[in-house]
Each structure stands twice: as structure tokens, then as C-alpha cells.
Design a protein around this motif. Structure first.
Motif, PDB file in Angstrom:
ATOM      1  N   TYR A 196      39.560   7.569  11.904  1.00 58.20           N
ATOM      2  CA  TYR A 196      39.704   7.274  13.331  1.00 58.20           C
ATOM      3  C   TYR A 196      38.573   6.369  13.783  1.00 58.20           C
ATOM      4  CZ  TYR A 196      39.648   7.623  18.352  1.00 58.20           C
ATOM      5  OH  TYR A 196      39.630   7.313  19.682  1.00 58.20           O
ATOM      6  N   GLN A 197      38.927   5.349  14.561  1.00 56.23           N
ATOM      7  CA  GLN A 197      37.928   4.479  15.165  1.00 56.23           C
ATOM      8  C   GLN A 197      38.434   4.039  16.531  1.00 56.23           C
ATOM      9  OE1 GLN A 197      36.856   1.065  12.863  1.00 56.23           O
ATOM     10  NE2 GLN A 197      35.272   0.446  14.290  1.00 56.23           N
ATOM     11  N   PHE A 198      37.614   4.253  17.529  1.00 57.31           N
ATOM     12  CA  PHE A 198      37.956   3.853  18.896  1.00 57.31           C
ATOM     13  C   PHE A 198      37.595   2.383  19.033  1.00 57.31           C
ATOM     14  CE2 PHE A 198      36.757   3.919  23.573  1.00 57.31           C
ATOM     15  CZ  PHE A 198      38.069   3.918  24.016  1.00 57.31           C
ATOM     16  N   THR A 199      38.563   1.552  19.339  1.00 58.00           N
ATOM     17  CA  THR A 199      38.336   0.111  19.371  1.00 58.00           C
ATOM     18  C   THR A 199      37.430  -0.329  20.517  1.00 58.00           C
ATOM     19  OG1 THR A 199      40.387  -0.179  20.615  1.00 58.00           O
ATOM     20  CG2 THR A 199      40.510  -0.439  18.226  1.00 58.00           C
ATOM     21  N   LEU A 200      37.328   0.473  21.543  1.00 56.87           N
ATOM     22  CA  LEU A 200      36.481   0.129  22.686  1.00 56.87           C
ATOM     23  C   LEU A 200      35.149   0.878  22.665  1.00 56.87           C
ATOM     24  CD1 LEU A 200      39.212   0.078  25.478  1.00 56.87           C
ATOM     25  CD2 LEU A 200      38.161  -1.878  24.337  1.00 56.87           C
ATOM     26  N   ASP A 201      34.731   1.298  21.485  1.00 60.03           N
ATOM     27  CA  ASP A 201      33.506   2.084  21.350  1.00 60.03           C
ATOM     28  C   ASP A 201      32.281   1.312  21.841  1.00 60.03           C
ATOM     29  OD1 ASP A 201      32.443   4.608  20.610  1.00 60.03           O
ATOM     30  OD2 ASP A 201      31.541   3.666  18.836  1.00 60.03           O
ATOM     31  N   GLY A 202      32.220   0.023  21.544  1.00 58.85           N
ATOM     32  CA  GLY A 202      31.094  -0.784  22.015  1.00 58.85           C
ATOM     33  C   GLY A 202      31.057  -0.872  23.535  1.00 58.85           C
ATOM     34  N   VAL A 203      32.219  -1.000  24.133  1.00 58.69           N
ATOM     35  CA  VAL A 203      32.303  -1.059  25.599  1.00 58.69           C
ATOM     36  C   VAL A 203      31.878   0.285  26.186  1.00 58.69           C
ATOM     37  CG1 VAL A 203      33.840  -1.420  27.570  1.00 58.69           C
ATOM     38  CG2 VAL A 203      34.125  -2.790  25.497  1.00 58.69           C
ATOM     39  N   LEU A 204      32.299   1.375  25.555  1.00 59.36           N
ATOM     40  CA  LEU A 204      31.908   2.705  26.037  1.00 59.36           C
ATOM     41  C   LEU A 204      30.387   2.872  25.969  1.00 59.36           C
ATOM     42  CD1 LEU A 204      32.507   5.525  27.058  1.00 59.36           C
ATOM     43  CD2 LEU A 204      32.988   6.217  24.695  1.00 59.36           C
ATOM     44  N   ARG A 205      29.769   2.432  24.872  1.00 60.40           N
ATOM     45  CA  ARG A 205      28.304   2.524  24.774  1.00 60.40           C
ATOM     46  C   ARG A 205      27.639   1.714  25.896  1.00 60.40           C
ATOM     47  NH1 ARG A 205      29.347   2.069  19.290  1.00 60.40           N
ATOM     48  NH2 ARG A 205      28.745  -0.127  19.258  1.00 60.40           N
ATOM     49  N   LEU A 206      28.192   0.541  26.197  1.00 57.82           N
ATOM     50  CA  LEU A 206      27.659  -0.279  27.277  1.00 57.82           C
ATOM     51  C   LEU A 206      27.796   0.446  28.613  1.00 57.82           C
ATOM     52  CD1 LEU A 206      26.534  -2.989  28.351  1.00 57.82           C
ATOM     53  CD2 LEU A 206      28.911  -3.743  28.539  1.00 57.82           C
ATOM     54  N   ARG A 207      28.934   1.082  28.850  1.00 53.90           N
ATOM     55  CA  ARG A 207      29.139   1.823  30.103  1.00 53.90           C
ATOM     56  C   ARG A 207      28.155   2.985  30.220  1.00 53.90           C
ATOM     57  NH1 ARG A 207      31.672  -2.093  32.295  1.00 53.90           N
ATOM     58  NH2 ARG A 207      33.917  -2.172  32.081  1.00 53.90           N
TER      59      ARG A 207
END
Length: 149
Positions: free
Chosen positions: A4-15
Motif C-alpha cells: 500500500y502506498q498513498f499517492t498524496l503522502d507528500g502533500v499530506l506531510r506538507l499539510r
């Protein structure tokens, strides 16, 4: 099964970083407000102490003493007005920063919900795939048993 990999993980870290930065800025504003209120209190206490010292000096009060005290009282009043304006400005900035913190948290929570839904879909798909493999293995074993009879 792929991992499993969340494709928006980088955006979530930024948020998350944006939320933490907004909260840190809010904490700084509250510290500033505390400092302003402490300065107001110190001015008030100093004026009261000065008035008490002059009035309780035991000696006769001269016009010069009263003029100095009145001049100091005016200065303190001016400073208190400045502090009151600064306090009002700080409170206004706190309200705006509170709005930013809420918006940042809302954006973060939205992505967290998307991540949770995405993970749930992945888990459901993995369970279906596992079930299909188990059924295929069972049917293969059953077919082998039937052939061997």
C-alpha cells in the motif's frame, strides 16, 4: 499483492507541516499578548507604587512633587493607551491566525480521510484477491482429488 502506498503522502506531510507552523505562530502571538498584558500590569503597579511613595513620604508635599507625579501619571496613561492598542492589534492577529490554524487543520484532515478511504479500498481489494487465490487453490486441490479417484 503490491504494497500500500498513498499517492498524496507528500502533500499530506506538507499539510501537517503547515498546520504545525500555523500552531507555532499562534503560540507566538499568545506569548506576545501575555507580554503586553504583563507590561500593562507593571505600568499600573509602578504608578500605584509611585503615588503611594509620594503620599506616604511623611513630609510636606511640594508643588514640584505633585507636578512630577502628574507628569508621570500622564506618561503612564499614554503608555497604557499604546499598550491597549497593541493588545487590540495582537488579539486581531490571534483571531486571524486561529482562522489559519483551523483552515490548515481542515486541509490536513481532508487528506487524512482520503488516505484512510484509499487504505480501506486497498485492504478490501487485497482481501478479495486473497479470497480469489484461496478459492483457486481449493478448486485446484479438489480437481486433483477428483482426477485421482
Amino acid at each position: 499483492m503490491k504494497r500500500y502506498q498513498f499517492t498524496l503522502d507528500g502533500v499530506l506531510r506538507l499539510r501537517i507541516q503547515q498546520t504545525e507552523a500555523a500552531e507555532a505562530a499562534l503560540a507566538g502571538l499568545y506569548r506576545e499578548l501575555d507580554g503586553l498584558q504583563a507590561q500593562q500590569e507593571a505600568l499600573r503597579n509602578d504608578l500605584e507604587r509611585s503615588q503611594a511613595d509620594v503620599l506616604q513620604s511623611g513630609g510636606p508635599l511640594t508643588g514640584e512633587d505633585l507636578l512630577r507625579l502628574e507628569s508621570y501619571r500622564r506618561w503612564v496613561t499614554t503608555q497604557q493607551r499604546r499598550h491597549a492598542q497593541s493588545t487590540a492589534d495582537c488579539i486581531s492577529r490571534i483571531q486571524e491566525q486561529n482562522r489559519r490554524v483551523l483552515e490548515a487543520k481542515r486541509n490536513q484532515q481532508l487528506l487524512e480521510k482520503l488516505r484512510d478511504r484509499s487504505r480501506q479500498r486497498w485492504q478490501d481489494e487485497a482481501a478479495r484477491e486473497e479470497q480469489a487465490l484461496a478459492e483457486e487453490a481449493y478448486l485446484s486441490q479438489w480437481a486433483q482429488k477428483m482426477e485421482s479417484r
